[in-house]
Design an enzyme around this catalytic site. Structure first.
Site, mmCIF file in Angstrom:
data_model
loop_
_atom_site.group_PDB
_atom_site.id
_atom_site.type_symbol
_atom_site.label_atom_id
_atom_site.label_comp_id
_atom_site.label_asym_id
_atom_site.label_seq_id
_atom_site.Cartn_x
_atom_site.Cartn_y
_atom_site.Cartn_z
ATOM 1 N N ASP A 132 0.693 -1.329 0.036
ATOM 2 C CA ASP A 132 -0.008 -0.026 -0.083
ATOM 3 C C ASP A 132 0.813 1.192 -0.214
ATOM 4 O OD1 ASP A 132 -2.482 -0.995 -0.188
ATOM 5 O OD2 ASP A 132 -3.115 -0.694 1.744
ATOM 6 N N ARG A 180 -2.357 -0.934 -8.544
ATOM 7 C CA ARG A 180 -3.919 -0.051 -8.215
ATOM 8 C C ARG A 180 -3.350 1.218 -8.509
ATOM 9 N NH1 ARG A 180 -4.352 -0.228 -2.253
ATOM 10 N NH2 ARG A 180 -4.880 -2.684 -2.479
#
Length: 333
Positions: A132, A180
């Site tokens: 992330d 992402r």
């Protein structure tokens, strides 16, 4: 609106408030966007979403890690979730923050912890592990660790934040990884990131188009923005981009009906599901993005039950409560 965003971003960075919040469990409306703090609650949420043809990426919440013991505990909790995903045969993978694995005080420890997670993921049908994004000051750490791991593992990817000026270069650098794409959820300086919604949206769309046309791996497009979602659908049709090459992603607890609708249309869809006790920082950033939840948060935070658990003074301090109350009144005007 910038005042609200800055205020809640500042709260999310408070170690004291995060520690206090652990003592009371998800409250203030956080239980609407965090899937509890037990494995049973998490698996129940994943199963419910899987039944609607929606995959899940799990974030084992935790950003304020300052010791090797805490970092190893976070790693073990992630491994526990992975084992549960395998045991219950649900459709889910992991999103991991390097800070929770010790990166802020020992980058090599974080690397070794993440490598252990990836080795276990290899055993579990090469479960995807996503690194992330975090604050810009951690970007170089992410790059350093990712560059060491991507040659050994094919099931590791990361996040590109469209508001960063270097997003374009990162998109090129990692064209062979699963990525992402997001707009960005932190407060960054003008010398690092675009500041206006218009600039960020424009760059986000441009990056999505570039990625879909040139990607050598799967792409996750994470947004709740109708305009951008519809633009991506039309762009994919116009350029004959197969639906199996990308997916849409949304956060747990937001726009659930739209998520289900998109999944019914035959698009791959994943919900980002946060889980665990370290819910406060995550929830504050969601309030920064969506201040419509502010009144609910304040109402629950100052409830008798909450104050009995932590005490009025230790809840957020009189000053913070006053500011929060004032913010609610301003937002309601």
């Amino acid at each position: 609106m910038s005042l609200f965003r800055d205020f809640f971003i500042a709260l999310s960075n408070s170690t004291y408030l995060n520690e206090t919040a652990k003592r009371i469990g998800p409250r203030m409306g956080a239980d609407k966007v965090v899937a509890g703090n037990t494995i049973e609650q998490l698996i129940e949420t994943i199963e419910r979403l899987n039944d609607k043809n929606i995959e899940v990426t799990v974030d084992n919440l935790g950003e304020f890690v300052g010791t090797e013991a805490e970092a190893n505990q976070a790693k073990n909790e992630i491994l526990e979730v992975m084992q549960a995903v395998k045991d219950y045969n649900v459709d889910a993978h992991m999103s991991v923050k390097l800070s929770s694995l010790g990166a802020e005080f020992d980058l090599n420890l974080a690397y070794e912890n993440l490598r252990e997670i990836l080795l276990k993921a290899d055993e579990f049908d090469k479960m995807h592990i996503n690194i992330d994004t975090e604050k810009y000051q951690s970007l170089q750490q992410i790059i350093e660790v990712l560059d060491k791991l991507k040659g050994e593992f094919k099931n590791v990817g990361t996040v590109i934040q469209a508001y960063l000026y270097d997003a374009d270069d990162l998109l090129d650098k990692y064209s062979d990884l699963r990525l992402r794409l997001v707009k960005g959820a932190y407060k960054e300086e003008a010398n690092i990131a675009y500041q206006t919604k218009e600039e960020i949206d424009e760059n986000y769309i441009r990056l999505i188009e570039k990625r879909l046309l040139n990607a050598r791996n799967f792409t996750s497009i994470a947004t709740h923005d109708d305009r951008i979602i519809n633009h991506v659908k039309q762009f994919a049709k116009d350029h004959h981009i197969d639906k199996d090459n990308f997916e849409f992603q949304m956060l747990y607890g937001f726009r659930s009906e739209l998520a289900e609708q998109i999944a019914r249309e035959g698009y791959h869809f994943t919900i980002y599901v946060p889980y665990g006790n370290d819910w406060f920082a995550y929830f504050m950033r969601r309030l920064a993005e969506r201040p419509q939840n502010l009144a609910l948060a304040y109402q629950e935070f100052v409830s008798t039950e909450t104050l009995k658990k932590v005490g009025l003074a230790s809840a957020v301090g009189i000053g913070s409560l006053t500011i929060l109350s004032g913010a609610v009144k301003l937002f309601r005007k």
